[in-house]
Enzyme design. Structure first.
Site, PDB file in Angstrom:
ATOM      1  CB  CYS A   1      -2.791   4.016  -5.654  1.00 35.38           C
ATOM      2  SG  CYS A   1      -4.123   3.265  -4.691  1.00 35.38           S
TER       3      CYS A   1
ATOM      4  CB  CYS B   1      -0.850  -0.030   1.270  1.00 35.91           C
ATOM      5  SG  CYS B   1      -1.855   1.438   1.520  1.00 35.91           S
TER       6      CYS B   1
HETATM    7  N1  DGL Z   1      -3.910   0.766  -2.148  1.00 39.58           N
HETATM    8  C1  DGL Z   1      -3.446   1.809  -1.341  1.00 39.58           C
HETATM    9  C2  DGL Z   1      -2.284   2.545  -1.933  1.00 39.58           C
HETATM   10  O1  DGL Z   1      -1.486   1.927  -2.608  1.00 39.58           O
HETATM   11  C3  DGL Z   1      -4.372   2.689  -0.574  1.00 39.58           C
HETATM   12  C4  DGL Z   1      -5.678   3.022  -1.034  1.00 39.58           C
HETATM   13  C5  DGL Z   1      -6.492   3.710   0.034  1.00 39.58           C
HETATM   14  O2  DGL Z   1      -6.843   3.048   0.995  1.00 39.58           O
HETATM   15  O3  DGL Z   1      -6.761   4.902  -0.132  1.00 39.58           O
HETATM   16  O4  DGL Z   1      -2.118   3.724  -1.715  1.00 39.58           O
END
Ligand code: DGL
Length: 281
Positions: free
Chosen positions: A199, A80
């Site tokens: 993301c 993440c």
């Molecule tokens: N998938 C996550 C990232 O790479 C976060 C998404 C979220 O919860 O806003 O930032």
């Protein structure tokens, strides 16, 4: 928050994300390193993290890391960007020395920043990410440390994660928001020739992103870079490699509904999975 008894025996590799996005990373990791055992936690009940404060993302991420440690993981990947941007450094520097200095937590921003030097010719790079990741300037800083000649601009796409989490990523309603943020990014710097999907949820929007991104621009999904960086890390750290179990298993945990996770995750991963509920506190 208290950490329970931590075993010293080898364990699975932990993979954490606020929701489904980290599955795109896990999928790539398992293709490169299928022999290892994995535990995935998705904090679907509290997603998205991208609009939350530094303190809250740090608190939630530390809870997940501690849970994965309790489950036996010696190595945890924050799959993440938002957690990597807002919590990784504090966890590595402040928390790990107290919890267990032999365990490791790694993120996804550094491996992505490392690959960019070879991919851009114009030396103008765009980053599409959550508001939290863009605000943290983590990509600007990491790329700047490695390649000071590269100019980096970012665009926050706050609605893209909810589109994915709500299974709307391939529906017509997503088009407007995908196009809007790509246009905004390219207006900020028309010389961009490479765009990082910063993301882990965004690869699920890849069809629509390709549709609205001019054809000459490289679209960089992180999964393969994170996977090869992990492979390299385990090769360079045999002491950690020995502490990772290798039976090829994969267990999934969610803080939300097990049935909902099973249904959505099977679409992303294209294989059936077993899911259990977990409480993070
Ligand atoms: N998938 C996550 C990232 O790479 C976060 C998404 C979220 O919860 O806003 O930032």
């Amino acid at each position: 928050m208290s950490v329970h008894y931590l075993s010293d025996s080898p364990g699975p590799i932990g993979v954490f994300d606020s929701g489904y996005g980290g599955l795109t990373i896990l999928d790539c990791i398992r293709k490169v390193l299928p022999q290892y055992d994995y535990i995935y936690i998705g904090d679907n009940a509290r997603t998205p993290y991208g609009t939350r404060s530094f303190e809250v993302v740090y608190e939630f991420t530390l809870q997940a890391v501690n849970k994965l440690f309790e489950m036996g993981c010696q190595l945890v990947i924050l799959a993440c960007n938002t957690a990597s941007a807002k919590a990784l450094r504090s966890i590595q520097q402040k928390d790990l020395p107290y919890i267990d200095p032999r365990r490791r937590v790694l993120g996804v921003i550094r491996p992505t920043a490392e690959c960019i030097g070879q991919l851009t010719k114009s030396r103008h790079v765009g980053v599409l990410a959550t508001a939290g990741t863009i605000k943290s300037e983590s990509y600007v800083l990491e790329i700047g440390k490695l390649y000071p000649d590269i100019h980096v601009v970012g665009e926050a796409c706050p609605l893209w994660v909810p589109l994915v989490e709500n299974n709307e990523f391939d529906k017509p309603g997503a088009d407007y928001f995908v196009k809007q943020h790509i246009d905004n990014l390219l207006k900020k710097d028309p010389q961009i020739d490479s765009v990082i999907l910063g993301c882990t949820h965004y690869p699920l929007l890849i069809k629509k992103i390709r549709q609205y991104m001019p054809g000459h621009i490289n679209i960089i999904s992180q999964g393969d870079y994170v996977a090869s960086s992990l492979k390299d890390y385990l090769h360079r750290h045999p002491e950690m490699d020995e502490r990772c179990l290798k039976h090829g298993t994969c267990a999934f945990y969610t803080t939300e509904s097990v049935d909902k996770f099973k249904e959505s995750a099977s679409i992303f991963l294209r294989w059936p999975i077993e899911v259990s509920k977990v409480v993070l506190e």
